[in-house]
Each structure stands twice: as C-alpha cells, then as structure tokens.
Write an enzyme that holds these catalytic residues in place. Structure first.
Site, PDB file in Angstrom:
ATOM      1  N   ASP A  38      38.431  44.477  -9.143  1.00 55.98           N
ATOM      2  CA  ASP A  38      37.831  43.897 -10.349  1.00 55.98           C
ATOM      3  C   ASP A  38      36.731  42.941  -9.881  1.00 55.98           C
ATOM      4  O   ASP A  38      37.017  41.891  -9.307  1.00 55.98           O
ATOM      5  CB  ASP A  38      38.918  43.148 -11.133  1.00 55.98           C
ATOM      6  CG  ASP A  38      38.364  42.410 -12.336  1.00 55.98           C
ATOM      7  OD1 ASP A  38      37.134  42.441 -12.540  1.00 55.98           O
ATOM      8  OD2 ASP A  38      39.165  41.808 -13.066  1.00 55.98           O
ATOM      9  N   ILE A  39      35.504  43.324 -10.108  1.00 55.75           N
ATOM     10  CA  ILE A  39      34.398  42.533  -9.534  1.00 55.75           C
ATOM     11  C   ILE A  39      34.226  41.172 -10.211  1.00 55.75           C
ATOM     12  O   ILE A  39      33.458  40.339  -9.738  1.00 55.75           O
ATOM     13  CB  ILE A  39      33.058  43.316  -9.516  1.00 55.75           C
ATOM     14  CG1 ILE A  39      32.561  43.621 -10.938  1.00 55.75           C
ATOM     15  CG2 ILE A  39      33.167  44.567  -8.661  1.00 55.75           C
ATOM     16  CD1 ILE A  39      31.072  43.940 -10.999  1.00 55.75           C
ATOM     17  N   ALA A  62      29.456  47.815 -14.725  1.00 56.70           N
ATOM     18  CA  ALA A  62      28.674  47.079 -15.719  1.00 56.70           C
ATOM     19  C   ALA A  62      29.341  47.163 -17.076  1.00 56.70           C
ATOM     20  O   ALA A  62      30.190  48.026 -17.323  1.00 56.70           O
ATOM     21  CB  ALA A  62      27.259  47.654 -15.823  1.00 56.70           C
ATOM     22  N   THR A  64      28.371  48.334 -20.385  1.00 59.59           N
ATOM     23  CA  THR A  64      27.250  49.170 -20.816  1.00 59.59           C
ATOM     24  C   THR A  64      27.225  49.478 -22.323  1.00 59.59           C
ATOM     25  O   THR A  64      26.380  50.240 -22.771  1.00 59.59           O
ATOM     26  CB  THR A  64      27.241  50.498 -20.020  1.00 59.59           C
ATOM     27  OG1 THR A  64      28.530  51.103 -20.119  1.00 59.59           O
ATOM     28  CG2 THR A  64      26.902  50.277 -18.565  1.00 59.59           C
ATOM     29  N   THR A 103      18.369  47.581 -15.766  1.00 58.48           N
ATOM     30  CA  THR A 103      17.999  48.393 -16.938  1.00 58.48           C
ATOM     31  C   THR A 103      16.572  48.142 -17.441  1.00 58.48           C
ATOM     32  O   THR A 103      16.020  47.048 -17.254  1.00 58.48           O
ATOM     33  CB  THR A 103      18.986  48.065 -18.094  1.00 58.48           C
ATOM     34  OG1 THR A 103      18.571  48.708 -19.282  1.00 58.48           O
ATOM     35  CG2 THR A 103      19.068  46.568 -18.366  1.00 58.48           C
ATOM     36  N   ASP A 104      16.041  49.135 -18.116  1.00 55.11           N
ATOM     37  CA  ASP A 104      14.748  48.999 -18.812  1.00 55.11           C
ATOM     38  C   ASP A 104      14.859  48.018 -19.983  1.00 55.11           C
ATOM     39  O   ASP A 104      13.842  47.545 -20.491  1.00 55.11           O
ATOM     40  CB  ASP A 104      14.267  50.369 -19.318  1.00 55.11           C
ATOM     41  CG  ASP A 104      15.294  51.086 -20.189  1.00 55.11           C
ATOM     42  OD1 ASP A 104      16.510  50.859 -20.002  1.00 55.11           O
ATOM     43  OD2 ASP A 104      14.885  51.866 -21.076  1.00 55.11           O
ATOM     44  N   TYR A 127      22.853  42.615 -24.249  1.00 61.94           N
ATOM     45  CA  TYR A 127      23.022  43.427 -23.036  1.00 61.94           C
ATOM     46  C   TYR A 127      21.852  43.185 -22.067  1.00 61.94           C
ATOM     47  O   TYR A 127      22.061  42.910 -20.880  1.00 61.94           O
ATOM     48  CB  TYR A 127      23.100  44.909 -23.428  1.00 61.94           C
ATOM     49  CG  TYR A 127      22.998  45.883 -22.283  1.00 61.94           C
ATOM     50  CD1 TYR A 127      24.067  46.101 -21.423  1.00 61.94           C
ATOM     51  CD2 TYR A 127      21.814  46.612 -22.057  1.00 61.94           C
ATOM     52  CE1 TYR A 127      23.972  47.017 -20.372  1.00 61.94           C
ATOM     53  CE2 TYR A 127      21.711  47.528 -21.017  1.00 61.94           C
ATOM     54  CZ  TYR A 127      22.791  47.721 -20.179  1.00 61.94           C
ATOM     55  OH  TYR A 127      22.681  48.629 -19.131  1.00 61.94           O
TER      56      TYR A 127
END
Ligand SMILES: NC(=O)c1ccc[n+]([C@@H]2O[C@H](COP(=O)([O-])OP(=O)(O)OC[C@H]3O[C@@H](n4cnc5c(N)ncnc54)[C@H](OP(=O)(O)O)[C@@H]3O)[C@@H](O)[C@H]2O)c1
Length: 289
Positions: A38-39, A62, A64, A103-104, A127
């Site tokens: 678990d990061i 992530a 997401t 991400t963009d 996000y």
C-alpha cells in the site's frame, strides 16, 4: 540482474507492464498492488525498500476516478500526491530512478497547439490538482525523477472507454458522445512498451536516464466522438453515435477541451517511435475479441 518495482501493478498500465515483462527476462520485476504494498503506508513502503534491493521504481498506482475525486478529494490527495512523495523519498534514500505517471488533466485545455512539458499547468479538476501535487512532491523529494504525462488511457485490461463503447454500442441503437473535447487516446500497451524500452536503453548505455517531465500519448488527434465512431466501425457495431457538446453532458469534474500532448521530447530523448492511435486501437480491440 536489475530489479524493477512496479506499484499499482493490477491496473491498466501495470497489467500491460506485467505482460511486457515476459520479453525482458534480463530484468527482475517485482509487481505489487494494494495487497502487497500500500503506497500510502509510509512504514510499509520504507520497510519494503529496506528489504529489497531495487534499481528502478515505476509507480502506476493512482486514484483514477476523475468524477469521484471531486467529492473524495482527501483520498485522491493521499494516493495521487502524498504517496508519490513517500515513494520518491524512498527512491532518494536508496538512490534509484523514480518513474511516475501523470496526466494531461494538469492543463486547463485552453491551448490551441499540443502541450509541451514546460507549458503552464492549471488543473481544473480535483483529480488534476492532486496529480499535479504528486508531480511536485516527486521532484521535491528526489531529483532522479521522470514524470510521464499521458492521456485517455485504455487497455484490454480493466474498464475503460473502449470497453464501455463496445458494450453500450451492442446494447443500444443510439448513443451520444462528446465532440468538443479534443485529445489523443493512449493504448497502455504502447506506454508500457515505451517505459521498459527506455529503461532497457539506459541499461545498455544507449541513453542516460534523464530526469524531468515527458509527454506520451499515441500519435494523432481526435474527439471522444471520433474515438467512439472508430471503435464501432472497427467492431462492425451498427449503433448511431450522435455528437454532443460538453455542456449537454454535465459531469462533476471539469475536463480540458483540448489536451493534445506534444511528444517530441520523449521521442527525441529516448528514440521512441509511437504508434498512430487508430492502429493501436485496432490492436487492442483484436486482443479484447
Ligand atoms: N486512466 C486514464 O485515462 C489515465 C489518463 C491519464 C493518466 N493516467 C494515469 O496513468 C496511471 C495509470 O493509470 P491506470 O488507468 O493504469 O490506473 P488504474 O487502472 O486505476 O490502476 C491503478 C492501480 O493502483 C491500485 N491502487 C490503488 N490504491 C493503491 C494503493 N494505496 N497502493 C497500491 N496500489 C494501489 C489500484 O487498485 P484498485 O483497483 O484495487 O484500487 C489499481 O490496480 C495513473 O497514474 C493515472 O493517473 C490515467
């Protein structure tokens, strides 16, 4: 043999990395997801790095769910930002390169030409904000960091737009899809291939690991409407797809109207050749079939 840790390995990109790993038997991969590592757990990450000799970390974990993040900001922030700082800190302590995916959606979408890595960021969604915080925390904790911003990710693994359009196209006679958001789809298979081949070329001394931000999507440009039409055309699904405006399909999170990424930097630095989005889409559909 060099050891590569992949976190969030059961997601779209992580699963594609697992598949590519079979072609790189000269690397030792450790694939972990929430269950194994678990990061967000600083102690667990610290002891994992202490008990394994690692040479690279690729973070695919992530939060997401773009719309859910609007009302679940704290959880999104912990996973997309704070946990990235934790991984970067450990990569720094053990002096190994850290590769992280962004991400963009860090851009506001007001550009009229493909976004370059040093263009001004201005995320419009929760996000996007948490992902930008993650980028900043990665660099603040570790200079040997590579951030790869990608867009409109899909894969034969997991749930995504391609699978949704195939399903809905078969269920319905008519669908409405947004035509005024422009970007480029990215087949996670291609991105995974790019990431591993970059590491491979560094290990073969063909390139050096160059920290910084890089953009990666497939080649070309389309709207979500064009994307849906191509999915149906390739699958011979006789569904009528109607173009609609973003304002007619309100979502909790605001998305950029234009988020095409300029990929010149990653192509030139790492001699990558990137497939055209339609070719990659067809390859993915063949695999889904
Ligand atoms: N999807 C897109 O359209 C898109 C677009 C641009 C950029 N990106 C970025 O690309 C990267 C890869 O995206 P993706 O679509 O492959 O993501 P994904 O399919 O959602 O996979 C993320 C993985 O991380 C796992 N995870 C969640 N919490 C974790 C934790 N605390 N510790 C360890 N693992 C955890 C998830 O497990 P659970 O499923 O059990 O939660 C899942 O397996 C992400 O950084 C994302 O922000 C994605």
């Amino acid at each position: 043999m060099k050891t590569i840790l992949v976190t969030g390995a059961n997601g779209q990109l992580g699963s594609e990395l697992q598949e590519h790993a079979r072609n790189y038997s000269h690397f030792n991969f450790i694939f972990t997801d929430y269950g194994e590592l678990d990061i967000t757990d600083e102690t667990a990450v610290g002891s994992f790095f202490s008990s394994h000799t690692l040479d690279y970390v690729i973070n695919c974990a992530a939060y997401t769910s773009v719309d859910k993040a609007e009302t679940d900001y704290e959880r999104a922030k912990i996973l997309n930002a704070e946990a990235v700082g934790i991984l970067a800190k450990e990569a720094h302590r053990t002096d190994i390169p850290f590769i992280h995916i962004s991400t963009d959606y860090v851009f506001d979408g007001k550009n009229f030409k493909p976004y370059q890595e040093d263009d001004v960021v201005n995320p419009q969604s929760a996000y996007g904000k948490t992902k930008l915080d993650g980028e900043n925390l990665a660099f603040a904790n570790h200079e040997k960091t590579m951030i790869i911003r990608t867009s409109w990710l899909y894969s034969s693994f997991g749930n995504n737009f391609v699978k949704t359009m195939i399903r809905l196209g078969k269920e319905r006679e008519e669908l409405s899809v947004i035509f005024d958001q422009i970007g480029t789809p990215t087949y996670a298979h291609d991105l995974a291939d790019g990431i591993i081949s970059m590491i491979d070329s560094v290990e073969k001394n063909e390139q050096s690991f160059t920290s910084g931000i890089y953009h990666y999507s497939n080649e070309g440009v389309c709207s979500w409407f064009d994307f849906a039409k191509e999915i149906h055309a390739y699958c011979n699904i006789p569904c009528t797809v109607n173009p609609i405006k973003t304002k007619d399909y309100p979502t909790p999170a605001q998305r950029p109207f234009y988020s095409v990424l300029d990929k010149s930097k990653i192509k030139e630095t790492y001699s990558l050749s990137i497939p055209y989005w339609k070719d990659s889409l067809h390859a993915c559909i063949e695999k889904i079939k």
